[in-house]
Design a protein around this motif. Structure first.
Motif: not given
Length: 256
Positions: A8-12, A19-30
């Motif tokens: 998961i990545s997100k840029v605003f 542009e402001v990057a909030a998340l960068d290639k985030l991966s995990f499981a719950i």
């Protein structure tokens, strides 16, 4: 309900065009029924991630998967500001989710009163939010969230505005109710002790853009008591997390 967070990545884009990057290639499981907390410096995308899981914000890359291939599992977000409707009394605020589901009034009232008792709100049925303390308002928000029995509970610093004593009491009440209901919980907090006390595992994020630093399992049995904070294992985990966070926080504050 298990949750798989993949790349998961997100840029605003800001009004300035930057542009402001909030998340960068985030991966995990719950895992299903797991209580997972997320800690990280301010602005590292924790709230953004909750909104992506809830389907309120679309990621720029990656995807969220749920067990059984479900596309839209039921999810509730509990915020720090409670989100109560000021024109409804406590009884109707707690029962709002059931009302929106079309549950008949008589059935709804029975269920609402049960959860109000669990959260020590009995006797306050006719009170309005402005007549309650912050702690009592947060109890209303928690009762409303658990009453709808969502597959996923997303909690964004729900106790952040509370005084220390009230916070401890509500942590205990949250644990007690979660043990009974066994929802899958993703909990955002800045309080390391709170994360350790509540969680099965803790996700540690970096400074913005939020990247996964590590995932720390909490090898403490349940049910848990506040006295756990005095145990060497608790202290060791706290030091481990702070060792990871301190340079990130200092960087965010530009202290290094």
């Amino acid at each position: 309900m298990s949750i798989i967070i993949e790349d998961i990545s997100k840029v605003f884009a800001k009004d300035t065009g930057r542009e402001v990057a909030a998340l960068d290639k985030l991966s995990f499981a719950i895992e299903e029924h797991e209580f997972v907390s997320i800690v990280g410096p301010s602005g590292c995308g924790k709230t953004t991630l909750l909104k992506i899981v809830a389907g309120l914000v679309k990621p720029d890359t990656g995807q969220i998967k749920f067990s059984g291939g479900q596309k839209n599992p039921s999810a509730v977000i509990v915020f720090q500001d409670q989100g109560l409707l000021p024109w409804l009394n406590v009884l109707d605020n707690v029962g709002l989710g059931l009302e929106l589901k079309g549950i008949p009034k008589a059935t709804r009232r029975t269920q609402v009163l049960e959860f109000m008792f669990r959260f020590r709100l009995d006797g306050f049925e006719s009170h309005f939010p402005h007549e309650l303390s912050i702690g009592m308002r947060q109890r209303v928000a928690l009762a409303r969230a658990f009453l709808t029995n969502p597959d996923i509970m997303l909690m964004d610093e729900p106790f952040g505005a509370l005084d220390a004593q009230t916070r401890l009491i509500l942590q205990e009440e949250l644990l007690h109710t979660w043990r009974a209901e066994q929802n899958t919980v993703l909990f955002v907090t800045h309080d390391i002790d709170e994360a350790i006390l509540l969680s099965d595992r803790i996700i540690v994020l970096s400074d913005r853009p939020g990247k996964l630093q590590t995932i720390i399992p909490i090898p403490l049995g349940r049910p848990r008591e506040l006295t756990l904070k005095d145990q060497p294992t608790f202290t060791s985990i706290r030091q481990q997390i702070w060792k990871l966070l301190e340079p990130e926080v200092r960087k965010e504050l530009k202290l290094t």
